[in-house]
Design a protein around this motif. Structure first.
Motif, short mmCIF file in Angstrom:
data_model
loop_
_atom_site.label_atom_id
_atom_site.label_comp_id
_atom_site.label_asym_id
_atom_site.label_seq_id
_atom_site.Cartn_x
_atom_site.Cartn_y
_atom_site.Cartn_z
N GLN A 61 0.80 -0.81 -0.05
CA GLN A 61 -0.21 -0.14 0.35
C GLN A 61 1.22 1.98 -0.07
O GLN A 61 1.04 1.88 -0.78
N ALA A 62 1.76 1.13 0.63
CA ALA A 62 3.09 2.73 1.67
C ALA A 62 3.63 2.44 -1.00
O ALA A 62 3.53 3.64 -0.89
N THR A 63 4.03 1.60 -1.25
CA THR A 63 4.21 1.76 -1.92
C THR A 63 3.45 2.00 -3.32
O THR A 63 3.50 3.02 -4.29
N LYS A 64 2.18 1.76 -3.22
CA LYS A 64 1.40 2.01 -4.34
C LYS A 64 1.18 3.72 -4.65
O LYS A 64 1.00 4.12 -5.37
N SER A 65 0.91 4.18 -3.27
CA SER A 65 0.47 5.92 -2.95
C SER A 65 2.57 6.18 -3.44
O SER A 65 2.31 7.30 -4.17
N LEU A 66 3.49 5.81 -3.28
CA LEU A 66 4.72 6.71 -3.45
C LEU A 66 5.04 6.69 -5.19
O LEU A 66 4.64 7.25 -5.96
N VAL A 67 4.22 5.48 -5.81
CA VAL A 67 3.83 4.68 -7.30
C VAL A 67 2.52 5.68 -7.71
O VAL A 67 2.79 6.83 -8.89
N ASP A 68 1.68 6.20 -6.96
CA ASP A 68 0.37 7.23 -7.69
C ASP A 68 1.20 8.37 -7.36
O ASP A 68 0.86 9.14 -8.83
N SER A 69 1.78 8.93 -7.06
CA SER A 69 2.27 9.70 -7.32
C SER A 69 3.68 10.37 -7.84
O SER A 69 3.38 11.78 -8.58
N LEU A 70 4.20 9.72 -8.09
CA LEU A 70 5.02 9.33 -9.65
C LEU A 70 3.98 9.43 -10.90
O LEU A 70 4.39 10.17 -11.37
N GLN A 71 3.64 9.11 -10.73
CA GLN A 71 2.13 9.08 -12.14
C GLN A 71 2.00 9.53 -11.95
O GLN A 71 1.43 10.29 -13.66
N ALA A 72 1.21 10.83 -11.59
CA ALA A 72 0.53 11.96 -11.34
C ALA A 72 0.99 12.83 -11.64
O ALA A 72 0.09 13.96 -12.64
N GLN A 73 2.87 12.43 -12.01
CA GLN A 73 3.42 13.57 -12.59
C GLN A 73 4.10 13.11 -13.93
O GLN A 73 4.18 13.75 -14.29
N ALA A 74 3.45 11.80 -14.34
CA ALA A 74 3.78 11.48 -16.05
C ALA A 74 3.57 12.43 -16.71
O ALA A 74 2.60 13.08 -17.14
N ASP A 75 4.21 12.25 -17.44
CA ASP A 75 3.95 13.10 -19.00
C ASP A 75 2.51 13.01 -19.73
O ASP A 75 2.05 12.73 -20.17
N THR A 76 1.81 13.94 -20.14
CA THR A 76 0.48 14.74 -21.13
C THR A 76 0.79 14.64 -22.47
O THR A 76 1.70 15.68 -22.90
N VAL A 77 0.51 13.68 -23.01
CA VAL A 77 0.76 14.12 -24.53
C VAL A 77 -0.77 14.00 -25.20
O VAL A 77 -1.81 13.15 -25.02
N ALA A 78 -1.31 14.90 -25.86
CA ALA A 78 -2.06 15.26 -26.99
C ALA A 78 -3.55 14.74 -26.09
O ALA A 78 -4.48 14.36 -26.15
N GLY A 79 -3.54 15.59 -24.26
CA GLY A 79 -4.22 15.36 -24.08
C GLY A 79 -4.62 13.83 -22.60
O GLY A 79 -5.05 14.16 -22.28
N SER A 80 -3.68 13.22 -22.57
CA SER A 80 -3.97 12.02 -21.86
C SER A 80 -2.51 11.57 -21.42
O SER A 80 -1.34 12.02 -22.18
N ARG A 81 -2.48 10.97 -20.02
CA ARG A 81 -1.17 10.91 -20.07
C ARG A 81 -0.81 9.94 -19.92
O ARG A 81 -1.21 9.03 -20.42
N VAL A 82 0.74 9.94 -20.23
CA VAL A 82 1.58 8.82 -20.92
C VAL A 82 2.18 7.84 -19.32
O VAL A 82 3.04 8.51 -19.53
N PRO A 83 1.48 7.11 -19.45
CA PRO A 83 2.06 6.28 -17.75
C PRO A 83 3.54 5.98 -18.14
O PRO A 83 3.93 5.45 -18.90
N LEU A 84 3.89 5.91 -16.64
CA LEU A 84 5.38 5.68 -16.70
C LEU A 84 5.25 4.05 -16.52
O LEU A 84 4.57 2.97 -15.89
#
Length: 354
Positions: A61-84
């Protein structure tokens, strides 16, 4: 034409130059103590993949919340996030980065190699489910290296830690395949490593310079686990940083087009993502300046630069951008690499192009 390339082409076409280059890098984040400055640096360089490094006993769970925070910063391309792509080293035994609530304690590969292959596959599927619960979609495993029994523990990087499934290619092959199949079953991408094999060396490339394998050739039986894994659809292969004197005496494997383009791509027909072993802190590559490490690996046919030291990524990325601007053949090759990384993301269910 299948839907996957169309989706990948669409995302690729909408990316800026720096966003494309960012897809060629994987930087480390330490889950037990995430360094916000380094994470910001990777975000600024549009880094498309992260590696969870070090050791964390915080649980899923703790790892998932860290990963979610990283994914939230992933680049957006043409209006959609490109996940890590989010990776870690979850092999078992001495090499298990993530532990704690929700994670099994995984035994060493040597122990896994004493089970039936069907049992290993089903266990690996469970371990992969745990990784997915933590937000991890790429495992830098299985180890496909064959350590001869005569070398055993004297093989510092693999045998010294019981990281091998067994001592012959005939043993290792079905087990590395079973591990990868279990990962795939639970939708985690697997990585066969360390091509063309670290089983015949003595020194550990993480801590030792000039590690040489004077045994392996382009037709050695120890390549069989890689060949078999690739036939079965291995999505990733990691390249060793040792030098193979009977294959390419002039370059470390990670900087060798003979190893990557000729052996891996042509001889074995690998079409997936070629990832480096650590090009950040490994003693084996220390003599080469960071920007050159990235350029040399990518020029040799690599796709994804892994560095434990994210502070090096801006210089590496800038060097790649400069070379792409100057050299159309290199630019075409990099564009193919970006396509491979995006295709892996599509395979992991990360890209949607509705």
């Amino acid at each position: 034409m299948s839907a996957a390339p169309t989706c990948v082409d669409k995302v690729f076409g909408a990316m800026t130059g720096p966003q494309r280059v960012g897809q060629l890098f994987m930087g480390a984040v330490t889950p037990s103590a995430p360094d916000r400055q380094r994470i910001r640096l990777m975000h600024q360089s549009h880094v498309g993949s992260v590696f969870l490094a070090g050791r964390s006993s915080a649980g899923t769970q703790a790892t998932k919340s860290l990963v979610d925070s990283l994914q939230a910063q992933a680049d957006t391309v043409a209006g959609s996030r490109v996940p890590l792509l989010v990776s870690t080293d979850q092999e078992g035994g001495h090499v298990q980065v993530l532990s704690g609530p929700g994670f099994s304690t995984i035994p060493s590969a040597l122990v896994q190699g004493s089970w039936s292959t069907s049992s290993l596959r089903s266990q690996a599927a469970t371990w992969a489910e745990q990784l997915r619960a933590a937000g991890v979609n790429l495992n830098l495993a299985p180890v496909a290296d064959v350590v001869p029994a005569s070398l055993g523990k004297n093989n510092a990087p693999i045998g010294g830690y019981d990281r091998e499934f067994g001592h012959t290619a005939a043993t290792v092959t079905p087990y590395s395949n079973a591990f990868a199949a279990g990962m795939a079953q639970s939708k985690v991408l697997a990585t066969f490593k360390h091509f063309p094999g670290l089983g015949h060396v003595r020194g550990n490339t993480d801590t030792t310079a000039n590690v040489v394998d004077s045994v392996t050739t382009r037709t050695s039986s120890s390549l069989e686990p890689f060949r078999s894994g690739i036939k079965a659809g291995a999505p990733f292969v990691m390249i060793s940083s040792a030098t193979y004197s009977r294959i390419d005496p002039n370059h470390q494997a990670v900087f060798s087009s003979v190893v990557i383009k000729d052996m891996l791509r042509k001889d074995l027909g690998f079409k997936g993502v070629v990832v480096s072993d650590d090009l950040g802190q490994a003693v084996a590559v220390k003599a080469v300046p960071p920007a050159e490490r990235a350029l040399n690996f990518l020029s040799a046919g690599g796709d994804l630069v892994l560095t434990i030291e994210p502070n090096q990524i801006p210089a590496m990325a800038k060097a790649v951008q400069t070379r792409m601007a100057q050299n159309p053949a290199f630019r075409d090759q990099m564009n193919q690499s970006v396509h491979r990384v995006l295709t892996a993301k599509r395979q992991a269910g990360l890209l949607t192009c509705e």
